[in-house]
Design a protein around this motif. Sequence first.
Motif, mmCIF file in Angstrom:
data_model
loop_
_atom_site.group_PDB
_atom_site.id
_atom_site.type_symbol
_atom_site.label_atom_id
_atom_site.label_comp_id
_atom_site.label_asym_id
_atom_site.label_seq_id
_atom_site.Cartn_x
_atom_site.Cartn_y
_atom_site.Cartn_z
ATOM 1 N N ILE A 96 0.843 -1.202 0.000
ATOM 2 C CA ILE A 96 0.000 0.000 0.000
ATOM 3 C C ILE A 96 0.878 1.253 0.000
ATOM 4 O O ILE A 96 0.629 2.196 -0.743
ATOM 5 N N PHE A 97 1.909 1.254 0.833
ATOM 6 C CA PHE A 97 2.695 2.469 1.031
ATOM 7 C C PHE A 97 3.918 2.611 0.125
ATOM 8 O O PHE A 97 4.373 3.722 -0.117
ATOM 9 N N TYR A 98 4.460 1.500 -0.369
ATOM 10 C CA TYR A 98 5.717 1.580 -1.114
ATOM 11 C C TYR A 98 5.615 1.179 -2.584
ATOM 12 O O TYR A 98 6.575 1.345 -3.320
ATOM 13 N N SER A 99 4.483 0.658 -3.006
ATOM 14 C CA SER A 99 4.399 0.192 -4.391
ATOM 15 C C SER A 99 3.956 1.306 -5.331
ATOM 16 O O SER A 99 3.417 2.322 -4.902
ATOM 17 N N LYS A 100 4.209 1.060 -6.614
ATOM 18 C CA LYS A 100 3.820 2.005 -7.661
ATOM 19 C C LYS A 100 3.092 1.234 -8.753
ATOM 20 O O LYS A 100 3.393 0.072 -9.008
ATOM 21 N N TYR A 101 2.151 1.909 -9.396
ATOM 22 C CA TYR A 101 1.458 1.302 -10.536
ATOM 23 C C TYR A 101 2.372 1.353 -11.753
ATOM 24 O O TYR A 101 3.138 2.299 -11.920
ATOM 25 N N VAL A 102 2.255 0.355 -12.609
ATOM 26 C CA VAL A 102 3.105 0.320 -13.805
ATOM 27 C C VAL A 102 2.645 1.331 -14.847
ATOM 28 O O VAL A 102 3.443 1.760 -15.680
ATOM 29 N N SER A 103 1.354 1.720 -14.811
ATOM 30 C CA SER A 103 0.828 2.688 -15.774
ATOM 31 C C SER A 103 -0.547 3.152 -15.309
ATOM 32 O O SER A 103 -1.126 2.593 -14.379
ATOM 33 N N PHE A 104 -1.083 4.152 -16.001
ATOM 34 C CA PHE A 104 -2.440 4.607 -15.695
ATOM 35 C C PHE A 104 -3.445 3.508 -16.037
ATOM 36 O O PHE A 104 -4.425 3.308 -15.327
ATOM 37 N N GLY A 105 -3.194 2.773 -17.107
ATOM 38 C CA GLY A 105 -4.055 1.648 -17.471
ATOM 39 C C GLY A 105 -4.097 0.603 -16.373
ATOM 40 O O GLY A 105 -5.138 -0.025 -16.134
ATOM 41 N N ALA A 106 -2.982 0.419 -15.679
ATOM 42 C CA ALA A 106 -2.934 -0.538 -14.573
ATOM 43 C C ALA A 106 -3.800 -0.066 -13.407
ATOM 44 O O ALA A 106 -4.433 -0.880 -12.728
ATOM 45 N N VAL A 107 -3.846 1.240 -13.186
ATOM 46 C CA VAL A 107 -4.724 1.790 -12.141
ATOM 47 C C VAL A 107 -6.178 1.469 -12.487
ATOM 48 O O VAL A 107 -6.946 1.005 -11.641
ATOM 49 N N LEU A 108 -6.549 1.711 -13.745
ATOM 50 C CA LEU A 108 -7.910 1.414 -14.180
ATOM 51 C C LEU A 108 -8.227 -0.076 -14.056
ATOM 52 O O LEU A 108 -9.301 -0.454 -13.583
ATOM 53 N N LYS A 109 -7.305 -0.908 -14.487
ATOM 54 C CA LYS A 109 -7.495 -2.356 -14.418
ATOM 55 C C LYS A 109 -7.688 -2.810 -12.973
ATOM 56 O O LYS A 109 -8.463 -3.724 -12.696
ATOM 57 N N SER A 110 -7.002 -2.155 -12.051
ATOM 58 C CA SER A 110 -7.088 -2.524 -10.638
ATOM 59 C C SER A 110 -8.365 -2.024 -9.976
ATOM 60 O O SER A 110 -8.966 -2.732 -9.180
ATOM 61 N N TRP A 111 -8.777 -0.811 -10.271
ATOM 62 C CA TRP A 111 -9.853 -0.178 -9.511
ATOM 63 C C TRP A 111 -11.194 -0.040 -10.231
ATOM 64 O O TRP A 111 -12.227 0.071 -9.586
ATOM 65 N N LEU A 112 -11.208 -0.014 -11.558
ATOM 66 C CA LEU A 112 -12.461 0.202 -12.281
ATOM 67 C C LEU A 112 -13.525 -0.866 -11.989
ATOM 68 O O LEU A 112 -14.678 -0.517 -11.701
ATOM 69 N N PRO A 113 -13.196 -2.155 -12.011
ATOM 70 C CA PRO A 113 -14.225 -3.156 -11.702
ATOM 71 C C PRO A 113 -14.835 -2.961 -10.307
ATOM 72 O O PRO A 113 -16.052 -3.038 -10.132
ATOM 73 N N PHE A 114 -13.994 -2.683 -9.319
ATOM 74 C CA PHE A 114 -14.479 -2.438 -7.965
ATOM 75 C C PHE A 114 -15.412 -1.227 -7.930
ATOM 76 O O PHE A 114 -16.485 -1.268 -7.320
ATOM 77 N N CYS A 115 -15.023 -0.140 -8.593
ATOM 78 C CA CYS A 115 -15.841 1.081 -8.611
ATOM 79 C C CYS A 115 -17.184 0.841 -9.302
ATOM 80 O O CYS A 115 -18.220 1.354 -8.850
ATOM 81 N N ILE A 116 -17.189 0.068 -10.368
ATOM 82 C CA ILE A 116 -18.442 -0.231 -11.078
ATOM 83 C C ILE A 116 -19.372 -1.051 -10.189
ATOM 84 O O ILE A 116 -20.563 -0.739 -10.066
ATOM 85 N N ILE A 117 -18.841 -2.066 -9.544
ATOM 86 C CA ILE A 117 -19.668 -2.910 -8.669
ATOM 87 C C ILE A 117 -20.179 -2.114 -7.481
ATOM 88 O O ILE A 117 -21.360 -2.197 -7.129
ATOM 89 N N LEU A 118 -19.320 -1.315 -6.860
ATOM 90 C CA LEU A 118 -19.733 -0.484 -5.734
ATOM 91 C C LEU A 118 -20.816 0.506 -6.164
ATOM 92 O O LEU A 118 -21.814 0.691 -5.457
ATOM 93 N N SER A 119 -20.649 1.121 -7.312
ATOM 94 C CA SER A 119 -21.657 2.062 -7.819
ATOM 95 C C SER A 119 -22.996 1.367 -8.044
ATOM 96 O O SER A 119 -24.057 1.907 -7.686
ATOM 97 N N ALA A 120 -22.958 0.177 -8.628
ATOM 98 C CA ALA A 120 -24.195 -0.576 -8.862
ATOM 99 C C ALA A 120 -24.886 -0.899 -7.547
ATOM 100 O O ALA A 120 -26.113 -0.772 -7.434
ATOM 101 N N ILE A 121 -24.134 -1.293 -6.545
ATOM 102 C CA ILE A 121 -24.720 -1.601 -5.231
ATOM 103 C C ILE A 121 -25.333 -0.361 -4.615
ATOM 104 O O ILE A 121 -26.455 -0.395 -4.097
ATOM 105 N N LEU A 122 -24.623 0.752 -4.672
ATOM 106 C CA LEU A 122 -25.138 1.998 -4.102
ATOM 107 C C LEU A 122 -26.383 2.474 -4.837
ATOM 108 O O LEU A 122 -27.354 2.911 -4.214
ATOM 109 N N ILE A 123 -26.373 2.390 -6.159
ATOM 110 C CA ILE A 123 -27.543 2.806 -6.947
ATOM 111 C C ILE A 123 -28.729 1.905 -6.629
ATOM 112 O O ILE A 123 -29.848 2.384 -6.403
ATOM 113 N N PHE A 124 -28.507 0.607 -6.581
ATOM 114 C CA PHE A 124 -29.578 -0.338 -6.259
ATOM 115 C C PHE A 124 -30.126 -0.066 -4.861
ATOM 116 O O PHE A 124 -31.333 -0.054 -4.645
#
Length: 132
Positions: A96-124
């Motif tokens: 969490i504190f010392y790692s770096k993402y390899v690219s912006f695409g890697a950030v999206l790959k890591s967090w986008l699915p979680f954000c979509i699922i969380l948004s769907a749960i909140l909307i529902f």
Amino acid sequence: MGIGTSSGVIRDFAGSYYVSEDNMAFGKPTKYWKLDPSKSNCNWDLAIGSAVDVYKTRTHNLCIDNCHSMVAMALNNMKYDNSCNWNMVKLAFYLIFYSKYVSFGAVLKSWLPFCIILSAILIFSFHSKLGF
């Protein structure tokens, strides 16, 4: 989670009795923590190889004995940063504190699915409270 040898080959406990070589179980890395070989108190590759040999004989368990455990064993074998108490929890905090993402695409790959699922749960949840 995997750990790289001095030649850059990533070793990953990818399944029961199987430690992969440059073919991680969940695809290419999205984050990395660059370790300092000078903080190892023994031969880097031998310490990793020793952990690999042990994990080639173990059953993979997602919660107890997994790729994080193998990396922790390798770090313990080499007494990385003068420590012999590496474990899954400590590795998680260090990542969490010392790692770096390899690219912006890697950030999206890591967090986008979680954000979509969380948004769907909140909307529902919101819509069901309003009676829709």
